[in-house]
Motif scaffolding. Structure first.
Motif, PDB file in Angstrom:
ATOM      1  N   ALA A 180       0.830  -1.203   0.000  1.00  0.00           N
ATOM      2  CA  ALA A 180       0.000   0.000   0.000  1.00  0.00           C
ATOM      3  C   ALA A 180       0.869   1.260   0.000  1.00  0.00           C
ATOM      4  O   ALA A 180       0.587   2.223  -0.721  1.00  0.00           O
ATOM      5  CB  ALA A 180      -0.932   0.001   1.206  1.00  0.00           C
ATOM      6  N   TYR A 181       1.929   1.253   0.803  1.00  0.00           N
ATOM      7  CA  TYR A 181       2.820   2.419   0.810  1.00  0.00           C
ATOM      8  C   TYR A 181       3.484   2.598  -0.555  1.00  0.00           C
ATOM      9  O   TYR A 181       3.642   3.722  -1.036  1.00  0.00           O
ATOM     10  CB  TYR A 181       3.882   2.311   1.907  1.00  0.00           C
ATOM     11  CG  TYR A 181       4.900   3.405   1.763  1.00  0.00           C
ATOM     12  CD1 TYR A 181       4.544   4.722   2.014  1.00  0.00           C
ATOM     13  CD2 TYR A 181       6.179   3.134   1.307  1.00  0.00           C
ATOM     14  CE1 TYR A 181       5.455   5.748   1.836  1.00  0.00           C
ATOM     15  CE2 TYR A 181       7.086   4.156   1.126  1.00  0.00           C
ATOM     16  CZ  TYR A 181       6.724   5.462   1.394  1.00  0.00           C
ATOM     17  OH  TYR A 181       7.628   6.473   1.193  1.00  0.00           O
ATOM     18  N   CYS A 182       3.861   1.501  -1.182  1.00  0.00           N
ATOM     19  CA  CYS A 182       4.477   1.600  -2.513  1.00  0.00           C
ATOM     20  C   CYS A 182       3.510   2.187  -3.528  1.00  0.00           C
ATOM     21  O   CYS A 182       3.926   2.909  -4.439  1.00  0.00           O
ATOM     22  CB  CYS A 182       4.987   0.232  -2.962  1.00  0.00           C
ATOM     23  SG  CYS A 182       6.421  -0.320  -2.014  1.00  0.00           S
ATOM     24  N   LEU A 183       2.213   1.902  -3.368  1.00  0.00           N
ATOM     25  CA  LEU A 183       1.224   2.540  -4.241  1.00  0.00           C
ATOM     26  C   LEU A 183       1.225   4.054  -4.025  1.00  0.00           C
ATOM     27  O   LEU A 183       1.122   4.830  -4.977  1.00  0.00           O
ATOM     28  CB  LEU A 183      -0.168   1.977  -3.993  1.00  0.00           C
ATOM     29  CG  LEU A 183      -0.442   0.575  -4.535  1.00  0.00           C
ATOM     30  CD1 LEU A 183      -1.865   0.142  -4.179  1.00  0.00           C
ATOM     31  CD2 LEU A 183      -0.220   0.506  -6.039  1.00  0.00           C
ATOM     32  N   LEU A 184       1.366   4.495  -2.772  1.00  0.00           N
ATOM     33  CA  LEU A 184       1.470   5.934  -2.485  1.00  0.00           C
ATOM     34  C   LEU A 184       2.725   6.531  -3.124  1.00  0.00           C
ATOM     35  O   LEU A 184       2.693   7.648  -3.622  1.00  0.00           O
ATOM     36  CB  LEU A 184       1.517   6.182  -0.973  1.00  0.00           C
ATOM     37  CG  LEU A 184       0.207   6.087  -0.210  1.00  0.00           C
ATOM     38  CD1 LEU A 184       0.458   6.249   1.284  1.00  0.00           C
ATOM     39  CD2 LEU A 184      -0.781   7.133  -0.703  1.00  0.00           C
ATOM     40  N   ARG A 185       3.811   5.764  -3.098  1.00  0.00           N
ATOM     41  CA  ARG A 185       5.064   6.247  -3.690  1.00  0.00           C
ATOM     42  C   ARG A 185       4.945   6.427  -5.201  1.00  0.00           C
ATOM     43  O   ARG A 185       5.719   7.176  -5.791  1.00  0.00           O
ATOM     44  CB  ARG A 185       6.206   5.275  -3.386  1.00  0.00           C
ATOM     45  CG  ARG A 185       6.716   5.390  -1.982  1.00  0.00           C
ATOM     46  CD  ARG A 185       7.893   4.471  -1.688  1.00  0.00           C
ATOM     47  NE  ARG A 185       8.853   4.380  -2.745  1.00  0.00           N
ATOM     48  CZ  ARG A 185       9.362   3.218  -3.192  1.00  0.00           C
ATOM     49  NH1 ARG A 185       8.986   2.086  -2.657  1.00  0.00           N
ATOM     50  NH2 ARG A 185      10.251   3.215  -4.157  1.00  0.00           N
ATOM     51  N   MET A 186       3.986   5.771  -5.813  1.00  0.00           N
ATOM     52  CA  MET A 186       3.808   5.903  -7.255  1.00  0.00           C
ATOM     53  C   MET A 186       3.315   7.296  -7.644  1.00  0.00           C
ATOM     54  O   MET A 186       3.311   7.639  -8.812  1.00  0.00           O
ATOM     55  CB  MET A 186       2.853   4.832  -7.782  1.00  0.00           C
ATOM     56  CG  MET A 186       3.461   3.443  -7.761  1.00  0.00           C
ATOM     57  SD  MET A 186       2.355   2.185  -8.378  1.00  0.00           S
ATOM     58  CE  MET A 186       2.292   2.629 -10.113  1.00  0.00           C
ATOM     59  N   ARG A 187       2.939   8.118  -6.668  1.00  0.00           N
ATOM     60  CA  ARG A 187       2.513   9.489  -6.935  1.00  0.00           C
ATOM     61  C   ARG A 187       3.692  10.454  -6.959  1.00  0.00           C
ATOM     62  O   ARG A 187       3.506  11.653  -7.120  1.00  0.00           O
ATOM     63  CB  ARG A 187       1.510   9.919  -5.867  1.00  0.00           C
ATOM     64  CG  ARG A 187       0.244   9.102  -5.911  1.00  0.00           C
ATOM     65  CD  ARG A 187      -0.705   9.413  -4.807  1.00  0.00           C
ATOM     66  NE  ARG A 187      -0.696  10.828  -4.453  1.00  0.00           N
ATOM     67  CZ  ARG A 187      -1.400  11.355  -3.489  1.00  0.00           C
ATOM     68  NH1 ARG A 187      -2.176  10.583  -2.767  1.00  0.00           N
ATOM     69  NH2 ARG A 187      -1.342  12.633  -3.214  1.00  0.00           N
ATOM     70  N   SER A 188       4.893   9.948  -6.818  1.00  0.00           N
ATOM     71  CA  SER A 188       6.093  10.782  -6.808  1.00  0.00           C
ATOM     72  C   SER A 188       6.221  11.562  -8.114  1.00  0.00           C
ATOM     73  O   SER A 188       5.763  11.127  -9.166  1.00  0.00           O
ATOM     74  CB  SER A 188       7.331   9.897  -6.613  1.00  0.00           C
ATOM     75  OG  SER A 188       8.508  10.647  -6.807  1.00  0.00           O
ATOM     76  N   GLY A 189       6.875  12.700  -8.023  1.00  0.00           N
ATOM     77  CA  GLY A 189       7.144  13.497  -9.214  1.00  0.00           C
ATOM     78  C   GLY A 189       8.319  12.983 -10.025  1.00  0.00           C
ATOM     79  O   GLY A 189       8.562  13.424 -11.142  1.00  0.00           O
ATOM     80  N   VAL A 190       9.059  12.025  -9.481  1.00  0.00           N
ATOM     81  CA  VAL A 190      10.242  11.478 -10.149  1.00  0.00           C
ATOM     82  C   VAL A 190       9.858  10.159 -10.827  1.00  0.00           C
ATOM     83  O   VAL A 190       9.430   9.209 -10.163  1.00  0.00           O
ATOM     84  CB  VAL A 190      11.387  11.252  -9.128  1.00  0.00           C
ATOM     85  CG1 VAL A 190      12.614  10.691  -9.811  1.00  0.00           C
ATOM     86  CG2 VAL A 190      11.710  12.539  -8.390  1.00  0.00           C
ATOM     87  N   GLU A 191      10.020  10.118 -12.141  1.00  0.00           N
ATOM     88  CA  GLU A 191       9.583   8.955 -12.914  1.00  0.00           C
ATOM     89  C   GLU A 191      10.258   7.662 -12.459  1.00  0.00           C
ATOM     90  O   GLU A 191       9.615   6.614 -12.345  1.00  0.00           O
ATOM     91  CB  GLU A 191       9.849   9.182 -14.399  1.00  0.00           C
ATOM     92  CG  GLU A 191       9.337   8.056 -15.260  1.00  0.00           C
ATOM     93  CD  GLU A 191       9.554   8.294 -16.741  1.00  0.00           C
ATOM     94  OE1 GLU A 191       9.382   7.332 -17.500  1.00  0.00           O
ATOM     95  OE2 GLU A 191       9.902   9.420 -17.136  1.00  0.00           O
ATOM     96  N   GLU A 192      11.543   7.705 -12.198  1.00  0.00           N
ATOM     97  CA  GLU A 192      12.282   6.505 -11.768  1.00  0.00           C
ATOM     98  C   GLU A 192      11.712   5.951 -10.459  1.00  0.00           C
ATOM     99  O   GLU A 192      11.593   4.738 -10.291  1.00  0.00           O
ATOM    100  CB  GLU A 192      13.771   6.843 -11.616  1.00  0.00           C
ATOM    101  CG  GLU A 192      14.626   5.699 -11.140  1.00  0.00           C
ATOM    102  CD  GLU A 192      14.675   4.529 -12.116  1.00  0.00           C
ATOM    103  OE1 GLU A 192      14.897   3.396 -11.656  1.00  0.00           O
ATOM    104  OE2 GLU A 192      14.480   4.744 -13.330  1.00  0.00           O
ATOM    105  N   GLN A 193      11.349   6.831  -9.529  1.00  0.00           N
ATOM    106  CA  GLN A 193      10.765   6.385  -8.263  1.00  0.00           C
ATOM    107  C   GLN A 193       9.390   5.753  -8.486  1.00  0.00           C
ATOM    108  O   GLN A 193       9.034   4.779  -7.828  1.00  0.00           O
ATOM    109  CB  GLN A 193      10.658   7.552  -7.289  1.00  0.00           C
ATOM    110  CG  GLN A 193      11.985   7.997  -6.738  1.00  0.00           C
ATOM    111  CD  GLN A 193      11.840   9.146  -5.763  1.00  0.00           C
ATOM    112  OE1 GLN A 193      10.764   9.476  -5.318  1.00  0.00           O
ATOM    113  NE2 GLN A 193      12.966   9.758  -5.430  1.00  0.00           N
TER     114      GLN A 193
END
Length: 192
Positions: free
Chosen positions: A20-33
């Motif tokens: 679930a946290y990794c899904l939140l990280r998918m909102r990052s502004g950095v494409e690689e992240q």
């Protein structure tokens, strides 16, 4: 891997929360992240599903080969991404470990989900890799100032103390995410 009752549920909770946290990280502004977070979310939810105690849910026989194909595809995708950054090689190993566990579970006699064996040398090699990964990743989470006893060792100090950082752009949280998945992988491999 369908571990015993309480430890299985702890693994389910840890892996699902990480996914679930990794899904939140998918909102990052950095494409690689965002790309890395997508693969890690798949890994977290896949590990959570594999850890559900067998007394609660036993997947149908077709599920294990399907998981092997899904994680095999994820491994090929990570291998392709490793051309640009060697950091993705860890994702290749993780996806390979998931394929290995799915194949072992598919080959296990019906109902034998705990201690399904596998290839002892391969299981040991994967255990050593993930134990080393957990130790290295855990060491990265210790702030340098706290280790040295320096002035920045107090509460609120360190990389997470900066204001304005979004949930997807906090490197210490992504390291903690990877650490928890590494620990879960060690536990799942030990259950083989």
């Amino acid at each position: 891997m369908h571990g015993p009752g309480s430890s299985g549920w702890l693994l389910v909770a840890l892996c699902a929360a990480t996914g679930a946290y990794c899904l939140l990280r998918m909102r990052s502004g950095v494409e690689e992240q965002r790309r890395a977070a997508g693969g890690e979310a798949l890994m977290g939810f896949g590990m959570a599903a594999m850890a559900v105690p067998a007394a609660v849910f036993t997947p149908p026989t077709w599920a294990w080969p399907l998981w092997a194909v899904v994680f095999g595809a994820a491994g090929v995708h990570a291998l392709w991404a490793a051309r640009a950054s060697a950091r993705h090689l860890h994702h290749v190993v993780g996806a390979g470990a998931m394929v290995y566990m799915a194949v072992v579970m598919a080959a296990a006699p019906q109902g034998a989900h705990h201690g399904a064996s596998g290839i002892p040398a391969l299981t040991a090699a994967l255990l050593l890799y993930f134990m080393a990964y957990v130790l290295v990743t855990g060491a990265r989470l210790v702030p340098v100032a706290a280790v040295a006893g320096g002035p920045g060792a107090g509460p609120g100090a360190g990389p997470g103390a900066r204001s304005g950082a979004g949930w997807g752009d906090r490197p210490e949280l992504s390291h903690a995410c990877r650490l928890s998945m590494g620990i879960a992988m060690v536990a799942m491999l030990l259950m083989m």
